[in-house]
Design an enzyme around this catalytic site. Structure first.
Site, PDB file in Angstrom:
ATOM      1  N   SER A 102      59.762  45.736 -28.889  1.00 47.01           N
ATOM      2  CA  SER A 102      58.293  44.460 -28.208  1.00 47.01           C
ATOM      3  C   SER A 102      56.966  45.588 -28.363  1.00 47.01           C
ATOM      4  O   SER A 102      56.276  45.270 -29.783  1.00 47.01           O
ATOM      5  CB  SER A 102      58.419  44.546 -26.894  1.00 47.01           C
ATOM      6  OG  SER A 102      57.224  43.414 -25.902  1.00 47.01           O
ATOM      7  N   ASP A 271      63.253  34.103 -29.056  1.00 48.02           N
ATOM      8  CA  ASP A 271      61.931  34.754 -28.551  1.00 48.02           C
ATOM      9  C   ASP A 271      60.642  34.220 -28.324  1.00 48.02           C
ATOM     10  O   ASP A 271      60.320  33.709 -29.461  1.00 48.02           O
ATOM     11  CB  ASP A 271      62.700  35.571 -29.517  1.00 48.02           C
ATOM     12  CG  ASP A 271      61.759  37.039 -28.661  1.00 48.02           C
ATOM     13  OD1 ASP A 271      60.276  37.304 -27.975  1.00 48.02           O
ATOM     14  OD2 ASP A 271      61.598  37.953 -29.212  1.00 48.02           O
ATOM     15  N   HIS A 304      63.768  37.628 -26.357  1.00 49.21           N
ATOM     16  CA  HIS A 304      63.178  38.676 -26.241  1.00 49.21           C
ATOM     17  C   HIS A 304      64.363  40.053 -25.520  1.00 49.21           C
ATOM     18  O   HIS A 304      64.036  41.246 -26.103  1.00 49.21           O
ATOM     19  CB  HIS A 304      62.030  39.135 -25.202  1.00 49.21           C
ATOM     20  CG  HIS A 304      60.803  39.955 -25.748  1.00 49.21           C
ATOM     21  ND1 HIS A 304      60.351  40.122 -27.806  1.00 49.21           N
ATOM     22  CD2 HIS A 304      60.978  41.279 -24.781  1.00 49.21           C
ATOM     23  CE1 HIS A 304      58.976  40.938 -27.302  1.00 49.21           C
ATOM     24  NE2 HIS A 304      59.283  40.715 -26.417  1.00 49.21           N
TER      25      HIS A 304
END
Length: 329
Positions: A102, A271, A304
């Protein structure tokens, strides 16, 4: 004293939105990446962003001062990540591997594009890479990005603490918007994660979220709205000129990343933050990369958080990461 040359330095960075390094360790020891790598003989270092609970000390400023929070991910790119890498190298005397998830991918990409760090790394792994955010497809995420300028007017460039009353009221207002379902707040922001254990999610919610700078959230919102990977926009040509000598913020040119740096990139089909269209745009920056130095993995069912806490992440992703590092050691 003899030195065990079998020990390999491995730098694992976590710079997630509103999270700290503890998130890497929420799964059982046999299922979390740091301990998997430690068992393979790697020397594992976990970092945290400034402002989170383990990173609130400063040589002269205190967290209750606004100046402590006058930063965005630009400072992580230019100062914090290079300082951490330098510290690890001074302690170990070795080049290292890097893992980011991320926000940890965003700041590494920014640093590499500025010519920083690459001479100190053996390779880099990007899980759920964040660079371009134009297609972020959660309603709450899109609304939050549009609303952060208003939050700045209320908070100024101060601490953004998700647990403070003003911020919880802000989130409540977003969750009350049409089309927003915050029953599962993790999925509301990250997409529908396929493979999280409920007890791990409970641990996650006990430990997170963490504080960051309001300015950092605004910078991320600018990345969403403007569709470019650029330095913080101070809002007017005059202010940008004061900071950059240019009317517009300089762009991070990802094509500057050395083409011979071994890179492993893994992204998910579900995601909502690292949307596949934005990842494809990122991959376009690697078109000139050496073919034998770039490995790309697509996990159709992953969102994610699965890349960190998925119960099957060891079999699907982490074993691939270990093999990649062993190949490039």
């Amino acid at each position: 004293m003899m030195v065990d040359t079998r020990v390999r330095t491995f730098l694992i960075m976590i710079f997630l939105w509103l999270q700290d390094g503890m998130t890497w360790l929420l799964n059982s020891p046999e299922q979390n990446l740091p301990l998997i790598l430690a068992d393979k003989g790697f020397d594992v270092w976990i970092a945290n962003t400034r402002g989170t609970r383990f990173s609130r000390r400063h040589t002269s400023l205190k967290p209750n001062e606004h100046a402590f929070w006058n930063w965005s991910w630009d400072e992580l790119v230019l100062f914090d990540l290079p300082a951490f890498v330098d510290h690890v190298q001074q302690e170990t005397g070795q080049k290292m591997h890097y893992v980011g998830h991320s926000l940890g991918t965003l700041i590494a990409l920014g640093s590499f594009s500025e010519g920083l760090l690459v001479d100190k790394l053996k390779s880099a792994v990007f899980l759920s890479p964040i660079a371009y955010l134009s297609h972020m497809n959660t309603v709450i995420g899109a609304l939050a990005a549009k609303a952060f300028v208003e939050m700045t007017e209320l908070l100024g460039f101060a601490e953004f603490n998700p647990k403070m009353k003003l911020v919880t009221q802000f989130l409540d207002a977003l969750c009350a918007s049409p089309g927003v379902d915050c029953y599962d707040l993790v999925s509301a922001f990250t997409g529908k994660n396929c493979c999280l254990n409920s007890s791990t999610v409970d641990l996650f919610l006990q430990n997170e979220p963490q504080s960051t700078a309001t300015k950092n959230m605004v910078h991320l919102a600018q990345t969403v709205r403007d569709g470019v990977l650029a330095k913080f926009n101070y809002g007017t040509a005059d202010y940008n000129m004061m900071h950059y000598g240019e009317a517009s913020p300089p762009v991070y040119n990802l094509s500057n990343i050395p083409h011979d740096l071994p890179v492993f990139l893994s992204y998910g089909g579900q995601d909502a933050l690292s949307d596949i269209r934005d990842v494809q745009r990122l991959l376009d920056s690697f078109r000139a990369h050496d073919v034998d130095k770039l490995s790309v993995q697509y996990v159709r069912e992953y969102a994610h958080a699965d890349f960190i806490m998925g119960v099957n992440a060891k079999d699907i992703v982490f074993n691939q990461v270990v093999s990649f590092f062993q190949h490039h050691t």
